[in-house]
Design a protein around this motif. Sequence first.
Motif, PDB file in Angstrom:
ATOM      1  N   GLY A  70       0.873  -1.175   0.104  1.00  0.00           N
ATOM      2  CA  GLY A  70       0.028   0.217   0.039  1.00  0.00           C
ATOM      3  C   GLY A  70       0.999   1.110  -0.072  1.00  0.00           C
ATOM      4  N   ARG A  71       2.130   1.218   0.440  1.00  0.00           N
ATOM      5  CA  ARG A  71       2.851   2.257   0.704  1.00  0.00           C
ATOM      6  C   ARG A  71       4.018   2.245  -0.656  1.00  0.00           C
ATOM      7  NH1 ARG A  71       3.370   0.447   5.975  1.00  0.00           N
ATOM      8  NH2 ARG A  71       5.528  -0.151   5.501  1.00  0.00           N
ATOM      9  N   ARG A  72       3.639   1.513  -1.520  1.00  0.00           N
ATOM     10  CA  ARG A  72       4.382   0.999  -2.717  1.00  0.00           C
ATOM     11  C   ARG A  72       5.892   0.727  -2.665  1.00  0.00           C
ATOM     12  NH1 ARG A  72       2.192   5.455  -7.051  1.00  0.00           N
ATOM     13  NH2 ARG A  72       0.186   5.408  -6.554  1.00  0.00           N
ATOM     14  N   ARG A  73       6.014  -0.458  -1.652  1.00  0.00           N
ATOM     15  CA  ARG A  73       7.447  -0.693  -1.346  1.00  0.00           C
ATOM     16  C   ARG A  73       7.584  -2.172  -2.389  1.00  0.00           C
ATOM     17  NH1 ARG A  73       9.227   3.425   1.305  1.00  0.00           N
ATOM     18  NH2 ARG A  73       8.288   3.530   3.510  1.00  0.00           N
ATOM     19  N   SER A  74       8.494  -1.955  -3.340  1.00  0.00           N
ATOM     20  CA  SER A  74       8.536  -2.941  -4.197  1.00  0.00           C
ATOM     21  C   SER A  74       9.004  -4.187  -3.818  1.00  0.00           C
ATOM     22  CB  SER A  74       9.387  -2.391  -5.344  1.00  0.00           C
ATOM     23  OG  SER A  74      10.790  -1.944  -5.073  1.00  0.00           O
TER      24      SER A  74
END
Length: 129
Positions: A70-74
């Motif tokens: 959701g925090r766009r941590r790949s």
Amino acid sequence: MTIDSGPVPGTLRWAVLLLRAEAVALGLVAAWLIWSDLTARTTHLTSALLVTAFAIGGAAVLWALGAALGRRRSGARAPAIVLQLMLLPIGWYMIQGGLGWLGVPLMVLGLGVAGLLVSTPTNRALGFD
């Protein structure tokens, strides 16, 4: 890597929602296991506690992966995909054990969430262009 530009695509939003739903479901299973551990007349205590701890840990990991995505941590994508693919053998053995009504949806869920996590919009949002 974190990419914060643009709105969150629907595929990533749905993947996060489904991962969190899985975490809640596994948390409910863990709560039932705790109740079962406390009320069982006879049990192998070590095994019971390990299964319960595994369920609690699984719920926590699924929730954390959903939050990270959701925090766009790949970096959270690969472990999330692995956990989703683990639903395939679980579902298969449920089908073999006569629980097809539960095994088939679990397999579909695992493939669906994995598909959402490798989709083009999710790739772009996570910086995998």
